[in-house]
Design a protein around this motif. Structure first.
Motif, mmCIF file in Angstrom:
data_model
loop_
_atom_site.group_PDB
_atom_site.id
_atom_site.type_symbol
_atom_site.label_atom_id
_atom_site.label_comp_id
_atom_site.label_asym_id
_atom_site.label_seq_id
_atom_site.Cartn_x
_atom_site.Cartn_y
_atom_site.Cartn_z
ATOM 1 N N TYR A 1 28.177 -22.717 16.971
ATOM 2 C CA TYR A 1 27.031 -23.110 16.163
ATOM 3 C C TYR A 1 25.731 -22.684 16.818
ATOM 4 O O TYR A 1 25.571 -22.799 18.025
ATOM 5 C CB TYR A 1 26.979 -24.636 16.003
ATOM 6 N N GLY A 2 24.803 -22.249 16.009
ATOM 7 C CA GLY A 2 23.440 -22.005 16.429
ATOM 8 C C GLY A 2 22.525 -22.758 15.479
ATOM 9 O O GLY A 2 22.977 -23.582 14.685
ATOM 10 N N LEU B 1 23.421 -20.635 12.531
ATOM 11 C CA LEU B 1 24.678 -19.917 12.718
ATOM 12 C C LEU B 1 25.857 -20.874 12.673
ATOM 13 O O LEU B 1 25.809 -21.957 13.243
ATOM 14 C CB LEU B 1 24.637 -19.224 14.086
ATOM 15 N N HIS B 2 26.901 -20.479 11.986
ATOM 16 C CA HIS B 2 28.174 -21.183 12.044
ATOM 17 C C HIS B 2 29.258 -20.135 11.888
ATOM 18 O O HIS B 2 29.459 -19.593 10.810
ATOM 19 C CB HIS B 2 28.271 -22.243 10.951
ATOM 20 N N GLU B 3 29.941 -19.824 12.986
ATOM 21 C CA GLU B 3 30.994 -18.816 12.971
ATOM 22 C C GLU B 3 32.317 -19.456 13.344
ATOM 23 O O GLU B 3 32.369 -20.335 14.193
ATOM 24 C CB GLU B 3 30.684 -17.695 13.978
#
Length: 138
Positions: free
Chosen positions: A65-66, A69-71
């Motif tokens: 997570y950023g 961002l969620h990868e």
């Protein structure tokens, strides 16, 4: 969900990792960890928090997570190039290079101690992940 909305606890970790499982697959262990890109073109300053899980089919599943961002990713232990390093202060560095994963080269860091009430099973799960990865590490 961005990093600012995270609760960072074991229940949330299970909710984030379990949807990445294949039908019939079980999540054996999960830990809080940090991710960092590595390689010639990457800076060492970009560290991203997330979760790392081990499944009963020898896969690592994870999410990072950023702010925006969620990868998510899944790595098969028998196909990836894995390098495991024990660091001081009960920390493990796992370098993963897998061209089939969503992001190819990552340094994943997690602690082996479980002192936090939010992650009561952390020490046990970290030992389980370390042992599974050690079988495939080069």
């Amino acid at each position: 969900m961005g990093i600012l909305k995270m609760k960072w606890n074991e229940a949330e970790m299970r909710c984030e990792l379990e949807p990445m499982l294949d039908p019939g697959e079980q999540l054996l262990a999960g830990v809080y960890c940090t991710y960092q890109d590595y390689g010639f073109l990457f800076t060492s300053k970009r560290v991203i928090a997330g979760y790392l899980g081990l499944t009963d089919r020898n896969r690592l599943v994870g999410t990072r997570y950023g702010i925006f961002l969620h990868e998510v990713y899944a790595i098969r232990l028998d196909r990836a190039a894995l390098h495991l390093t024990d660091m001081p202060l009960s920390t493990v560095h796992l370098r993963v290079s897998d061209p089939d994963a969503r992001f190819g080269r990552q340094r994943i860091t997690f602690g082996m101690r479980g002192d936090d009430k939010r992650f009561p099973s952390h020490a046990e799960h970290a030992a389980m992940i370390r042992q599974a990865v050690q079988k495939y590490a080069r």
